[in-house]
Design a protein around this motif. Structure first.
Motif, mmCIF file in Angstrom:
data_model
loop_
_atom_site.group_PDB
_atom_site.id
_atom_site.type_symbol
_atom_site.label_atom_id
_atom_site.label_comp_id
_atom_site.label_asym_id
_atom_site.label_seq_id
_atom_site.Cartn_x
_atom_site.Cartn_y
_atom_site.Cartn_z
ATOM 1 N N ASP A 334 0.835 -30.218 0.206
ATOM 2 C CA ASP A 334 -0.547 -30.172 0.693
ATOM 3 C C ASP A 334 -0.591 -29.623 2.114
ATOM 4 O O ASP A 334 -1.388 -28.738 2.432
ATOM 5 C CB ASP A 334 -1.159 -31.590 0.667
ATOM 6 N N PHE A 335 0.292 -30.164 2.964
ATOM 7 C CA PHE A 335 0.308 -29.792 4.381
ATOM 8 C C PHE A 335 0.568 -28.292 4.551
ATOM 9 O O PHE A 335 -0.056 -27.615 5.362
ATOM 10 C CB PHE A 335 1.389 -30.622 5.094
ATOM 11 N N LYS A 336 1.481 -27.775 3.728
ATOM 12 C CA LYS A 336 1.851 -26.359 3.839
ATOM 13 C C LYS A 336 0.962 -25.463 2.981
ATOM 14 O O LYS A 336 1.213 -24.263 2.866
ATOM 15 C CB LYS A 336 3.319 -26.178 3.428
ATOM 16 N N LYS A 337 -0.050 -26.085 2.367
ATOM 17 C CA LYS A 337 -0.992 -25.326 1.520
ATOM 18 C C LYS A 337 -0.270 -24.536 0.415
ATOM 19 O O LYS A 337 -0.559 -23.364 0.154
ATOM 20 C CB LYS A 337 -1.851 -24.399 2.379
ATOM 21 N N ILE A 338 0.703 -25.214 -0.190
ATOM 22 C CA ILE A 338 1.396 -24.614 -1.333
ATOM 23 C C ILE A 338 0.689 -25.076 -2.607
ATOM 24 O O ILE A 338 0.516 -26.282 -2.830
ATOM 25 C CB ILE A 338 2.885 -25.025 -1.358
ATOM 26 N N LYS A 339 0.245 -24.111 -3.408
ATOM 27 C CA LYS A 339 -0.489 -24.442 -4.635
ATOM 28 C C LYS A 339 0.406 -25.251 -5.583
ATOM 29 O O LYS A 339 1.575 -24.907 -5.782
ATOM 30 C CB LYS A 339 -0.934 -23.157 -5.356
ATOM 31 N N HIS A 340 -0.149 -26.273 -6.153
ATOM 32 C CA HIS A 340 0.643 -27.097 -7.069
ATOM 33 C C HIS A 340 -0.298 -27.965 -7.909
ATOM 34 O O HIS A 340 -1.492 -28.077 -7.607
ATOM 35 C CB HIS A 340 1.613 -27.988 -6.290
ATOM 36 N N VAL A 341 0.254 -28.562 -8.938
ATOM 37 C CA VAL A 341 -0.442 -29.592 -9.716
ATOM 38 C C VAL A 341 0.360 -30.873 -9.552
ATOM 39 O O VAL A 341 1.563 -30.888 -9.827
ATOM 40 C CB VAL A 341 -0.502 -29.214 -11.213
ATOM 41 N N SER A 342 -0.262 -31.937 -9.060
ATOM 42 C CA SER A 342 0.482 -33.197 -8.947
ATOM 43 C C SER A 342 -0.155 -34.236 -9.854
ATOM 44 O O SER A 342 -1.366 -34.342 -9.965
ATOM 45 C CB SER A 342 0.525 -33.682 -7.501
ATOM 46 N N ARG A 343 0.704 -35.000 -10.516
ATOM 47 C CA ARG A 343 0.244 -35.995 -11.482
ATOM 48 C C ARG A 343 0.950 -37.314 -11.193
ATOM 49 O O ARG A 343 2.130 -37.460 -11.496
ATOM 50 C CB ARG A 343 0.570 -35.537 -12.913
#
Lengths: 369, 369
Positions: A334-343
């Motif tokens: 989140d901090f580095k603004k890296i796109k991801h999906v977290s579950r």
């Protein structure tokens, strides 16, 4: 005449039992059924142990060990449930010692020991249970790892019709096991092949190949050098991927190549995947054991990751002791603004979760939309 | 500086063990090594059972149960041997009850229970142990048996280079398991794939495909209708063989098709093979359970058998309780002047014999001289 016929049959059956009985010799009492799964989804467990003073069962769906009852013949039993359809681990505890169920040949063989498994069916087969769809094939290989200097095992799933669609090239998922496992566990317990069959049969994914390599290496087995995946990375990239590309009709495009894994395999997935963005377009990390490595180093180039990756998927159960490490990792993303999906989901560090994650992850892969 | 570095490392290792330990939770004491095979081919077996009064081991290379010794921590142990290189079955007997070794994940899973296995290596790998030769592949299938109306398992071995020699059609051996087994036993315990790899690598046979079907059918499981192989025959001929011929590059010539099996599978081999001389050119029956069927009926046309068959091979161990039936069958072959090879050898009703028989039988197959 009828009497004579019956007598002949009796003599025949007696002789048959006499002749064939050595084939069964030494294999305990075949008349003890354990576990016995009832139609109402209750389960009866049984163990013959006449000399035992206390027999309990440790089964995943019960909060704590359950005491079993002894009958006059020394047969201990307990009926539990009804329980939800699932594959559950259990083990007997006989006077304080873990004992596998001698009536149940299905065990989860772990690196040093085993737990029995019992499967509960519902009215309809679950996503990890065999459904009326075409079935793929699981292939067991031994390959010479030039980078490690040893011969190793490798499992490969090919989708239905792979053998007959001889002009098709398929996308491929590299799927990694956990610390206690070997290369057969994603099929034997994880049911990756059945999950894939059902997803393909239900048109929830395009047909894919799944490669399940052996995750331990000579200098990193168990806790030894835990977190250093250099040997594993070298074997995967220099031996496993070329072996698969030679033997199987898989696409060489990185947009057709994914990597994912559970626990130790999740840590390996992130390390190898994020260090080799030119090779993998899709990354999935399930309940990852993110220890012993500076993972922020892998996230040093956020723009490159966002550009190169199609998907970065992170999942962890709320009751998993590894949740903290996974939360930290997600915060960094989140901090580095890296796109991801977290579950962050219900569940602990266990196979029921990883089967669900795989079932959720595969349909996200290899899309071009 | 060095002290600080060591302290940091200690803290790290402590934290690592703390974080990772749940991955090992509930899996017994990983520090107990059993079996421990020593370089001089002796073996130490160990079992932690502090409350037990008597612990013995039943191991195939010892004449009778061997008493184990208890140390003050309740760890029972015994060292036996040296013994010849082989795969041996064993089981612990704790106060009269059979208990599998919780430190050894290698078990022979039988229909109703399990025995542990321990493998002894010699200076050079034996014929059933992995050698420095190219390796084939074992394929696990699920197929829909139309004749039985169920989905069933099937194992197939393909030789080295099968995947890359895309124009070659191979001869095929159908290899059947015993009463207590399922379709994985000829690889898991019988090592058919390794035996074949070694024979091919040593130029003792041409490359071949081996098909290992599931031998039980809905109406004949276990002792039920033992000796009636009609359902099995129908499934093999109408489902298994067409499935294999569709998926694999195997020769359709009957001179390139063999059938063999052990125990129940030996009886099935003789029944199905001799009833379908137009399909099979080579027959091998290992320690066959020749009961419940008039086998002389299968030998009613000696001239036809001699004309159609390339090889009829019968083997049985001198210590096998099924020796009598096999001797009777061989006498009938002699009496009817049916060409055959009969091998009455050392050994009982056990896998060490069947591995040897397979190793002897395969090189005889598919010859055109």
């Amino acid at each position: 005449m009828r009497t004579i016929k019956i007598h002949c049959m009796s003599v025949f059956l007696f002789l048959l039992a006499f002749i064939v009985s050595p084939l069964y010799a030494g294999f305990g009492r075949p008349d003890i059924k354990s576990p016995e799964v009832h139609n109402d989804r209750r389960v009866t467990f049984r163990l013959l142990a006449p000399k035992a003073e206390k027999v309990e069962i440790n089964v995943r769906f019960a909060e704590k060990n359950q005491p079993m009852q002894k009958d006059p013949d020394g047969l201990w039993s307990i009926t539990l449930g009804p329980v939800e359809p699932e594959i559950y681990e259990y083990i007997f505890i006989v006077d304080g010692q873990e004992v596998a169920d001698p009536s149940n040949p299905w065990l989860k063989l772990w690196r040093s020991t085993a737990k029995n498994l019992v499967e509960i069916h519902g009215n309809e087969p679950m996503f990890f249970q065999e459904q009326q769809v075409p079935h793929g094939t699981v292939h067991i290989h031994r390959y010479n790892s030039k980078s490690l200097g040893v011969t190793r095992g490798l499992y490969v799933y090919t989708p239905p019709e792979y053998e007959t669609n001889r002009d098709t090239k398929y996308p491929v998922l590299y799927l990694l096991h956990g610390l206690g496992d070997i290369e057969d566990k994603w099929t034997d317990v994880g049911r990756a092949h059945i999950i894939a069959d059902n997803l393909i049969g239900g048109k929830k994914t395009l047909p894919l190949v799944i490669v399940m390599p052996y995750g331990h290496t000579p200098n990193t087995a168990g806790f030894k050098n835990f977190g250093n995946w250099d040997e594993f990375e070298k074997d995967l990239i220099e031996d496993v991927i070329p072996f698969v590309q030679e033997k199987y009709r898989v696409s060489p495009d990185k947009k057709d190549r994914a990597i994912s894994g559970l626990s130790m395999g999740g840590a390996q997935t992130l390390t190898v995947g994020l260090s080799n963005l030119e090779l993998f377009g899709w990354i999935g990390a399930f309940s990852s054991a993110l220890v012993g490595r500076q993972y922020d180093q892998l996230l040093a180039e956020p723009d490159k990751i966002n550009e190169e990756l199609e998907l970065l998927w992170i999942g962890c159960g709320r009751d998993d002791s590894l949740l903290g490490g996974n939360r930290n990792f997600i915060e960094q993303l989140d901090f580095k603004k890296i796109k991801h999906v977290s579950r962050i989901t219900d569940g602990a560090h266990e196979w029921s979760l990883w089967r669900r994650y795989l079932n959720e992850f595969i349909p996200l892969l290899f899309r071009r939309d």
